[in-house]
Design a protein around this motif. Sequence first.
Motif, short mmCIF file in Angstrom:
data_model
loop_
_atom_site.label_atom_id
_atom_site.label_comp_id
_atom_site.label_asym_id
_atom_site.label_seq_id
_atom_site.Cartn_x
_atom_site.Cartn_y
_atom_site.Cartn_z
N ALA A 60 27.65 -26.56 29.36
CA ALA A 60 26.76 -25.94 28.47
C ALA A 60 26.10 -24.69 28.80
O ALA A 60 26.14 -23.98 27.75
CB ALA A 60 25.59 -27.13 28.15
N TYR A 61 25.72 -24.42 30.07
CA TYR A 61 25.27 -23.15 30.29
C TYR A 61 26.42 -22.31 30.26
O TYR A 61 26.23 -21.02 29.54
CB TYR A 61 24.70 -23.17 31.63
N ALA A 62 27.70 -22.32 30.83
CA ALA A 62 28.62 -21.65 30.50
C ALA A 62 29.09 -20.93 29.35
O ALA A 62 29.27 -19.99 28.67
CB ALA A 62 30.01 -22.19 31.30
N THR A 107 16.78 -26.34 20.93
CA THR A 107 17.33 -24.91 21.39
C THR A 107 18.87 -25.03 21.17
O THR A 107 19.44 -25.93 20.96
CB THR A 107 16.92 -24.69 22.80
N ARG A 108 19.51 -23.73 21.31
CA ARG A 108 21.00 -23.69 21.12
C ARG A 108 21.69 -24.21 22.38
O ARG A 108 22.61 -25.13 22.25
CB ARG A 108 21.19 -22.11 21.33
N LEU A 129 24.38 -27.34 22.20
CA LEU A 129 25.59 -27.32 22.81
C LEU A 129 25.64 -28.43 23.94
O LEU A 129 26.71 -29.28 23.84
CB LEU A 129 25.65 -25.78 23.79
N MET A 130 24.67 -29.09 24.52
CA MET A 130 24.99 -30.17 25.23
C MET A 130 25.01 -31.36 24.39
O MET A 130 25.88 -32.38 24.85
CB MET A 130 23.44 -30.36 26.18
N VAL A 131 24.50 -31.55 23.09
CA VAL A 131 24.58 -32.57 22.33
C VAL A 131 26.34 -32.72 21.88
O VAL A 131 26.88 -33.55 21.87
CB VAL A 131 23.60 -32.71 21.11
#
Length: 190
Positions: free
Chosen positions: A115-117, A162-163, A167-169
């Motif tokens: 997700a962070y990438a 948050t964005r 992305l994690m979801v």
Amino acid sequence: MGGEKSYFSLTLDTLRILAGWAADCAERALPLFERHAPTDLRPRAAIEGIRAFAGGERRTAQLRTLALAALAAAREVNDPAAAAAARAAGFAASSAYTHPLADVGQTKHILGPAAYAALAVELAGGGDAAIGEAEVRRAVECIPAEARAILLQMPARSPGKTRLDQLMVQLDAGIRSRFVPLGGYNYLTN
């Protein structure tokens, strides 16, 4: 009954498989950090440390130190994409410490590197959501079955504000469903 913790079986071999995938995800964004802080080796060291664990080395406290150092590098760099890339490396190193606890908080150890990438490449691409979502699809397509099995033991993530939460979801849902969302359509992955 409420408040009871639920645990599942999790072997070091399975954690090593997860660690390899986490390192692969984080490493894709690493150049974004290194472009802004070429002399700061902490995120690279975190990825190298988790790769060593994935390759069979012992899980030691050094991995925690490497993860925390990469997260410190994220706080110190003055670029949002670079910071997200460093966080991906920090979470990759921490993936070795995923607990066999059915708790949504543990999902960040699994989903955090990818997700962070994805957030890092999206931010580097001018905030284009399609770039981040393409990185999510790539991560979903590449996750080993053993790493997916860990995630399936845990509760699904809930939407956030948050964005990164989004992305994690998306990543969580894609991994769980075995489908990769592409432009409003879902394609079954093998």
